[in-house]
Design a protein around this motif. Structure first.
Motif, PDB file in Angstrom:
ATOM      1  N   ARG A   1       0.643  -1.249  -0.073  1.00 34.25           N
ATOM      2  CA  ARG A   1      -0.124  -0.006   0.095  1.00 34.25           C
ATOM      3  C   ARG A   1       1.042   1.371  -0.007  1.00 34.25           C
ATOM      4  N   VAL A   2       1.890   1.234   0.824  1.00 35.33           N
ATOM      5  CA  VAL A   2       2.997   2.296   0.634  1.00 35.33           C
ATOM      6  C   VAL A   2       3.480   2.516  -0.902  1.00 35.33           C
ATOM      7  N   GLY A   3       3.518   1.393  -1.566  1.00 36.70           N
ATOM      8  CA  GLY A   3       3.695   1.387  -3.046  1.00 36.70           C
ATOM      9  C   GLY A   3       2.836   2.080  -3.985  1.00 36.70           C
ATOM     10  N   LEU A   4       1.570   1.692  -3.505  1.00 38.33           N
ATOM     11  CA  LEU A   4       0.588   2.253  -4.439  1.00 38.33           C
ATOM     12  C   LEU A   4       0.651   4.003  -3.901  1.00 38.33           C
ATOM     13  N   ALA A   5       0.899   4.380  -2.546  1.00 36.15           N
ATOM     14  CA  ALA A   5       0.976   5.635  -2.369  1.00 36.15           C
ATOM     15  C   ALA A   5       2.023   6.523  -3.339  1.00 36.15           C
ATOM     16  N   GLN A   6       3.373   5.786  -3.430  1.00 32.65           N
ATOM     17  CA  GLN A   6       4.095   6.492  -4.159  1.00 32.65           C
ATOM     18  C   GLN A   6       3.769   6.594  -5.710  1.00 32.65           C
ATOM     19  N   ALA A   7       2.952   5.740  -6.111  1.00 30.86           N
ATOM     20  CA  ALA A   7       2.483   5.434  -7.551  1.00 30.86           C
ATOM     21  C   ALA A   7       1.599   6.777  -7.706  1.00 30.86           C
ATOM     22  N   ILE A   8       0.547   7.160  -6.921  1.00 29.77           N
ATOM     23  CA  ILE A   8      -0.198   8.335  -6.991  1.00 29.77           C
ATOM     24  C   ILE A   8       0.243   9.374  -6.277  1.00 29.77           C
ATOM     25  N   ILE A   9       1.507   9.718  -5.835  1.00 23.79           N
ATOM     26  CA  ILE A   9       1.865  10.838  -5.314  1.00 23.79           C
ATOM     27  C   ILE A   9       1.749  12.189  -6.103  1.00 23.79           C
ATOM     28  N   ASN A  10       1.797  11.785  -7.533  1.00 24.72           N
ATOM     29  CA  ASN A  10       1.968  12.866  -8.505  1.00 24.72           C
ATOM     30  C   ASN A  10       0.594  13.091  -9.180  1.00 24.72           C
ATOM     31  N   ASP A  11      -0.360  12.552  -8.598  1.00 27.27           N
ATOM     32  CA  ASP A  11      -1.878  12.649  -9.146  1.00 27.27           C
ATOM     33  C   ASP A  11      -1.910  12.226 -10.583  1.00 27.27           C
ATOM     34  N   PRO A  12      -1.337  11.198 -10.893  1.00 31.23           N
ATOM     35  CA  PRO A  12      -1.430  10.658 -12.189  1.00 31.23           C
ATOM     36  C   PRO A  12      -3.083  10.525 -12.821  1.00 31.23           C
ATOM     37  N   ASP A  13      -2.782  10.577 -14.066  1.00 29.31           N
ATOM     38  CA  ASP A  13      -4.169  10.284 -14.933  1.00 29.31           C
ATOM     39  C   ASP A  13      -4.091   8.655 -15.403  1.00 29.31           C
ATOM     40  N   LEU A  14      -2.955   7.982 -15.301  1.00 31.08           N
ATOM     41  CA  LEU A  14      -2.996   6.511 -15.474  1.00 31.08           C
ATOM     42  C   LEU A  14      -1.790   5.942 -14.375  1.00 31.08           C
TER      43      LEU A  14
ATOM     44  N   ILE B   1      -7.356 -10.132   3.340  1.00 25.42           N
ATOM     45  CA  ILE B   1      -7.798  -8.540   3.840  1.00 25.42           C
ATOM     46  C   ILE B   1      -6.773  -7.559   2.698  1.00 25.42           C
ATOM     47  N   GLY B   2      -5.584  -7.968   2.683  1.00 24.56           N
ATOM     48  CA  GLY B   2      -4.698  -7.047   1.720  1.00 24.56           C
ATOM     49  C   GLY B   2      -5.307  -6.736   0.271  1.00 24.56           C
ATOM     50  N   LYS B   3      -5.934  -7.915  -0.146  1.00 27.41           N
ATOM     51  CA  LYS B   3      -6.273  -7.866  -1.729  1.00 27.41           C
ATOM     52  C   LYS B   3      -7.662  -6.801  -1.670  1.00 27.41           C
ATOM     53  N   MET B   4      -8.415  -7.262  -0.544  1.00 25.32           N
ATOM     54  CA  MET B   4      -9.482  -6.467  -0.347  1.00 25.32           C
ATOM     55  C   MET B   4      -9.055  -5.007  -0.341  1.00 25.32           C
ATOM     56  N   LYS B   5      -8.195  -4.441   0.436  1.00 22.41           N
ATOM     57  CA  LYS B   5      -7.910  -3.057   0.449  1.00 22.41           C
ATOM     58  C   LYS B   5      -7.261  -2.575  -0.933  1.00 22.41           C
ATOM     59  N   VAL B   6      -6.640  -3.367  -1.640  1.00 20.44           N
ATOM     60  CA  VAL B   6      -5.883  -2.847  -2.933  1.00 20.44           C
ATOM     61  C   VAL B   6      -7.122  -2.750  -3.747  1.00 20.44           C
ATOM     62  N   ARG B   7      -8.065  -3.682  -3.729  1.00 21.84           N
ATOM     63  CA  ARG B   7      -9.111  -3.594  -4.736  1.00 21.84           C
ATOM     64  C   ARG B   7      -9.967  -2.275  -4.566  1.00 21.84           C
ATOM     65  N   GLN B   8     -10.332  -1.979  -3.089  1.00 25.20           N
ATOM     66  CA  GLN B   8     -10.996  -0.812  -2.882  1.00 25.20           C
ATOM     67  C   GLN B   8     -10.269   0.416  -3.312  1.00 25.20           C
TER      68      GLN B   8
ATOM     69  N   LEU C   1      -9.917   4.850  -7.228  1.00 24.62           N
ATOM     70  CA  LEU C   1      -9.302   5.805  -8.246  1.00 24.62           C
ATOM     71  C   LEU C   1     -10.233   5.856  -9.299  1.00 24.62           C
ATOM     72  N   LYS C   2     -10.686   4.703  -9.655  1.00 24.96           N
ATOM     73  CA  LYS C   2     -11.660   4.917 -11.012  1.00 24.96           C
ATOM     74  C   LYS C   2     -12.751   5.674 -10.770  1.00 24.96           C
ATOM     75  N   SER C   3     -13.340   6.034  -9.614  1.00 27.81           N
ATOM     76  CA  SER C   3     -14.543   6.746  -9.252  1.00 27.81           C
ATOM     77  C   SER C   3     -13.789   8.142  -9.469  1.00 27.81           C
ATOM     78  N   GLU C   4     -12.742   8.581  -9.121  1.00 26.65           N
ATOM     79  CA  GLU C   4     -11.883   9.873  -9.438  1.00 26.65           C
ATOM     80  C   GLU C   4     -11.694   9.854 -10.917  1.00 26.65           C
ATOM     81  N   GLY C   5     -11.930   8.982 -11.754  1.00 26.54           N
ATOM     82  CA  GLY C   5     -11.962   9.220 -13.054  1.00 26.54           C
ATOM     83  C   GLY C   5     -10.318   8.791 -13.772  1.00 26.54           C
ATOM     84  N   LYS C   6      -9.861   8.248 -12.767  1.00 26.07           N
ATOM     85  CA  LYS C   6      -8.460   7.598 -13.281  1.00 26.07           C
ATOM     86  C   LYS C   6      -8.510   6.497 -14.122  1.00 26.07           C
ATOM     87  N   THR C   7      -7.485   6.025 -14.842  1.00 27.75           N
ATOM     88  CA  THR C   7      -7.279   4.833 -15.687  1.00 27.75           C
ATOM     89  C   THR C   7      -6.467   3.921 -14.944  1.00 27.75           C
TER      90      THR C   7
END
Length: 250
Positions: free
Chosen positions: A146-159, A172-179, A184-190
């Motif tokens: 999840r901290v890896g996901l955080a670094q992936a979106i720190i620049n507010d990317p579109d993709l 539980i970890g899989k569920m959190k990543v799925r959420q 991100l999809k709900s925010e219009g991200k691809t």
């Protein structure tokens, strides 16, 4: 109509070897639209990571073309709007999550005051706000992902390009990543991601492509494929790659 975010046209990637050239990707073509969650599937060695590396500009195509937001992937500007989570992550474990994200914010030249607000936002999104001052070496596998996901979106990317984002995680970890992907999809991200967790892919994806030996063997909207084959995505996957009749063990 939705903007085309990823466009791959007749992509071919060859690697030199001692005897003959190894073809990792053969005549691959696909499009991903804005706001889609696209599952990129295939067995090991099918060409998924090679294709991702082409999109990121790490590997040069032998022939064919790939663009992101209409810009050739070989141009550095094409990567400014991308967030990337590799399958195997390594972060300096003597850093805290906040320190790590400040480092990535500096790489993206995000102004300090904006960076601090964004760090708080992404840590809340990945549910690490209560552990943000702990050293990463104390994190569980799921927390590190999840901290890896955080670094992936720190620049507010579109993709977002994610390579096996739920690999090695417990339910539980899989569920959190799925959420997080759904948020991100709900925010219009691809979101373009590869995964062997086919149940997760079926749940979160709008469309999928299934590769075998560098070629797309099936692609389409998830619900269309489920209706076509009259079975779940895992069974579809096995049929498409030629393993529908697995031997019974025991």
């Amino acid at each position: 109509m939705a903007e085309t975010v990823i466009k791959i046209e007749h992509l071919r990637v060859e690697y030199p070897s001692e005897s003959e050239k190894k073809v990792a990707v053969k005549d691959l073509s696909l499009e991903v639209k804005q706001g889609e969650v696209f599952g990129f599937l295939g067995p090991n060695g099918a060409g998924k990571t090679t294709t991702i590396n082409v999109l990121l500009g790490y590997v040069k195509p032998t022939s064919g073309k790939a663009t992101i937001f209409g810009v050739d992937v070989q141009e550095p500007i094409a990567r400014h709007r991308i967030g990337y989570l590799p399958e195997l992550t390594y972060y300096y474990k003597f850093l805290t999550a906040v320190e790590l994200l400040r480092f990535y914010a500096k790489l993206f030249q995000i102004p300090k005051e904006i960076a601090e607000e964004r760090i708080d936002k992404v840590l809340k999104l990945v549910e690490l706000e209560n552990a943000k001052t702990r050293l990463i070496k104390t994190y569980s596998k799921g927390m590190q992902q999840r901290v890896g996901l955080a670094q992936a979106i720190i620049n507010d990317p579109d993709l977002l390009i994610l390579d096996e984002p739920t690999s090695g995680l417990d339910p539980i970890g899989k569920m959190k990543v799925r959420q997080i992907i759904q948020k991100l999809k709900s925010e219009g991200k691809t979101v373009f991601f590869s995964s062997h967790e086919l149940g997760e892919v079926e749940t979160v994806s709008d469309r999928v492509a299934i590769l075998k030996e560098g070629e797309i063997k099936e692609d389409g909207k998830v619900h269309d494929l489920l209706n076509k084959y009259k079975c779940n995505l895992e069974e579809i996957f096995l049929k498409v790659i030629g393993y529908e009749d697995l031997p019974v063990v025991g």
